[in-house]
Design an enzyme around this catalytic site. Structure first.
Site, mmCIF file in Angstrom:
data_model
loop_
_atom_site.group_PDB
_atom_site.id
_atom_site.type_symbol
_atom_site.label_atom_id
_atom_site.label_comp_id
_atom_site.label_asym_id
_atom_site.label_seq_id
_atom_site.Cartn_x
_atom_site.Cartn_y
_atom_site.Cartn_z
ATOM 1 N N GLY A 1 -4.387 5.306 6.211
ATOM 2 C CA GLY A 1 -4.510 4.090 5.411
ATOM 3 C C GLY A 1 -4.060 2.873 6.197
ATOM 4 O O GLY A 1 -2.915 2.813 6.656
ATOM 5 N N LYS B 1 5.173 6.657 -3.865
ATOM 6 C CA LYS B 1 6.049 7.117 -4.969
ATOM 7 C C LYS B 1 5.329 8.005 -5.960
ATOM 8 O O LYS B 1 5.906 8.923 -6.526
ATOM 9 C CB LYS B 1 6.675 5.939 -5.690
ATOM 10 N N ILE C 1 0.895 -1.618 4.084
ATOM 11 C CA ILE C 1 1.987 -0.868 4.715
ATOM 12 C C ILE C 1 1.538 -0.240 6.028
ATOM 13 O O ILE C 1 2.247 -0.287 7.032
ATOM 14 C CB ILE C 1 2.566 0.198 3.759
ATOM 15 N N GLY C 2 0.332 0.306 6.032
ATOM 16 C CA GLY C 2 -0.189 0.926 7.254
ATOM 17 C C GLY C 2 -0.225 -0.047 8.418
ATOM 18 O O GLY C 2 0.219 0.262 9.535
ATOM 19 N N SER C 3 -0.727 -1.253 8.155
ATOM 20 C CA SER C 3 -0.762 -2.235 9.246
ATOM 21 C C SER C 3 0.656 -2.679 9.596
ATOM 22 O O SER C 3 0.952 -2.972 10.763
ATOM 23 C CB SER C 3 -1.645 -3.435 8.861
ATOM 24 N N GLY D 1 11.707 0.169 -1.132
ATOM 25 C CA GLY D 1 11.123 -0.454 0.064
ATOM 26 C C GLY D 1 11.998 -0.240 1.289
ATOM 27 O O GLY D 1 12.247 0.894 1.694
ATOM 28 N N GLY E 1 -3.874 -0.319 5.067
ATOM 29 C CA GLY E 1 -3.647 -1.424 4.136
ATOM 30 C C GLY E 1 -2.395 -2.184 4.543
ATOM 31 O O GLY E 1 -2.030 -2.227 5.723
ATOM 32 N N GLU F 1 11.588 7.971 2.598
ATOM 33 C CA GLU F 1 12.533 6.862 2.391
ATOM 34 C C GLU F 1 11.865 5.648 1.740
ATOM 35 O O GLU F 1 12.455 4.984 0.889
ATOM 36 C CB GLU F 1 13.136 6.454 3.751
ATOM 37 N N LYS G 1 10.015 5.890 -9.651
ATOM 38 C CA LYS G 1 11.096 5.783 -8.667
ATOM 39 C C LYS G 1 12.405 6.378 -9.193
ATOM 40 O O LYS G 1 13.108 7.074 -8.454
ATOM 41 C CB LYS G 1 11.279 4.318 -8.278
#
Lengths: 404, 404
Positions: free
Chosen positions: B8, B100, B12-14, B129, B10, B124, B200
């Site tokens: 992915g 999550k 977070i991936g980038s 975050g 998106g 984690e 969470k």
């Protein structure tokens, strides 16, 4: 069954024995093995106490017993702790310690010995009492370049500053109160002069940069010159005075210092009050984080020591990598660090404003309704060196407190 | 050289690719090896971007490449993430995820598979975050029985509550603002209805008790019924309204819930504002601790993912023990949980006080100068069940918010 020896049956040592007893089942689950206190080293005997049969007076018994896999050093002070810990490691025994003086002075060497022997030297409890900070720095904040680490690292002085703030008392009164409550020692020098916080920020800075930071190199001021009137000014400006221990990255090094600071309400450490500690960390990708909790006390500190024991039992055959080499880091001169300065001076704003503006440029002045014959002002951002030069040109300075 | 694949590309991936690039040297030092992104799985191509040659559209390339030791799942959603992660683990590849939904639903199973294969499944970034909380719970707070874990776990709703508080705005206005700023999604249901926070707290509770906590069992209320008038009452009482996700130990189990709460200024979470998250933990020996930081966002979340990658590289041959079995924990009915309740009702204090005292016993009433035709009152401490019974006896109730 893992056999451990506890060196010192004072506040923390007895706390460790108590925590291991209270939570024995869950601790054994998490460690994957039962943990048993085989020896307690102390000069005293403790007749009638549960550990009376475990008391030994001679360290040789412990270091020469091959059954002992973990040594828990909670005596405090550099010697004989250093000799005992070093011998334990050389004998292949894992060590955990709560001893900030020992870790600040000999941490790099003891970490290296542990690594050579594929065992562990852990010291979570040496900074921030029960607050997890050493392990998070070592194993959680590993993706970041840490730009800043700033802490309220001494519960005694934070209690005193909180009490001065809440009750308008003078320094000597709150010191007496803190001593009566057992928060401050009879000789409170190490706390109120900032020496305790200095050793702790030396440890944190060493971990952040991976090199040896000598605590003697860290500029250190205590809280002993803070007065009730200073606190009044701080309150009038919506600020609090806190003893901060701080390291900030400058290019490839850091500057570090311990001093009272006026901090604003939006600083994450603003609401860290009483005996609590707080540690603020800024990473280049993480952004801002803060860790808060009981920075001292029998059970919170013992909680951190026992967490180290559990981690050791989970890593009996593996060294947990701790980056802290013996290579000395030359700190940047804190005179280059920049900030605002709060200054109290005798006289009136009217008489002095023009002169102050000529010297400092833009200043913000503060007068208090119930304090006469003086006023306060806050400078623009400038370096310590620049401030030191400029302040020479005004007389009648009563006090200076850094603003953050 | 450790080869990893990112599933992915998106936000977070980038971010993960960016963090690995920005701090490559220090990350390699800490991990003890260089980390290289070999593949990025995405349905799209990214011509002109640095990763364009690494893009693959077919997961088979990744799972069948023996060079890939670590798979980073940052796609979100349960499927196909679950299938991809499970296949990676079965193929002997370590996995870290920020997902999550995946962890709350399948955490126990994936942890068990990793353990069987002596590899690691770390997560984690799935809670809080960039705030280190999963690893501290798992490896730092191991000496304690955790009595309570309460968090502000959703940055979007915390931003909205902070903005309502600071600017006196209504819910719909701040939602629109949050959407414009990119903090809230076009369909904000998961955030404002509390579903995100619920998953969470399910994860945190599972880690604290070591068993499976099904998020469907957790009582969940969102913030969508909170009005500007509610905030006015809270302010008048020196309190703030926060969406809390909370678990408290009751004997051998826990009750867990997500709901808006009025908290007082001395609560450690009171000053957690804007998009920040905070997680409060109470241990039976540690006492109170709090972890604070950026609960979302590209780089903070990526910081946590990369910290997991570093931990994995340090444990390539060892499973890091995570206590979270598939055995389901039956939560205690939250109706037994006790607290005060803030209630707004139509009418005047004079007309109603006697009746309220008869029903609720001691109550504290609040009236606001600029709000007419209604008033507020706070009950004594009672169970949810008791409150539900008693409140049936009064009509004209406008709102109820729990007080902590």
């Amino acid at each position: 069954m893992i056999n451990i020896a506890v060196l010192g049956y004072g506040t923390i040592g007895s706390g460790v024995v108590e925590v291991l007893d209270t939570n024995s089942e869950s601790i054994a689950n998490r460690a994957g093995d039962e943990i048993q206190v085989k020896y307690v080293l102390d000069l005293r005997d403790f007749p009638g106490e549960s550990i009376q049969d475990k008391i030994v007076h001679d360290y040789e018994v412990i270091v020469n017993d091959p059954d002992i896999q973990v040594v828990v050093e909670v005596m405090g002070g550099v010697e004989p702790a250093y000799t005992f810990v070093k011998r334990a490691l050389l004998a292949g025994k894992h060590v955990t310690t709560s001893n900030k003086a020992l870790v600040a002075k000999h941490g790099a060497e003891l970490i290296a010995i542990a690594k050579e022997h594929s065992i562990n030297f852990l010291f979570e409890a040496s900074v921030g009492g029960g607050i997890p900070i050493i392990r998070p720095l070592n194993s959680s904040l590993t993706a970041d370049e840490i730009q800043e680490i700033t802490g309220i690292l001494n519960g005694t002085t934070n209690y005193m500053m909180s009490k001065m703030t809440n009750e308008g008392l003078e320094f000597d009164e709150v010191l007496k109160d803190a001593q009566e409550k057992g928060y401050a020692e009879k000789d409170p020098t190490a706390d109120i002069k900032g020496h305790d916080a200095c050793r702790k920020i030396a440890i944190l800075t060493s971990l952040v940069c991976g090199q040896q930071v000598d605590y003697e190199d860290i500029y250190t001021e205590g809280i002993d010159k803070i007065t009730a009137t200073d606190i009044k000014y701080a309150k009038a400006m919506g600020r609090a005075i806190k003893l901060l221990a701080s390291s900030k990255r400058v290019d490839e090094s850091f500057y570090a210092m311990v001093a009272p600071f006026m901090i604003s309400q939006d600083h994450p450490l603003f609401s860290v009050n009483d005996v609590f500690n707080g540690i603020f960390v800024r990473g280049n990708v993480l952004g801002d984080a803060m860790f808060y909790g009981s920075g001292a006390g029998k059970l919170p500190t013992a909680s951190a020591v026992v967490a180290d024991i559990v981690d050791i039992v989970k890593h009996l055959k593996t060294n947990i990598l701790v980056e802290w080499s013996k290579k000395k880091l030359n700190l940047v001169d804190m005179k280059a660090s920049k900030r605002r300065f709060f200054v109290r001076m005798r006289g009136t704003v009217e008489e002095n404003l023009e002169n102050l503006q000529e010297i400092f440029g833009k200043v913000m002045t503060v007068t208090l309704p119930d304090v006469s014959g003086e006023f306060g002002f806050v400078t623009d951002i400038m370096s310590e060196a620049e401030y030191n030069e400029k302040v020479k040109r005004i007389e009648e300075v009563i006090q200076m407190i850094r603003v953050e």
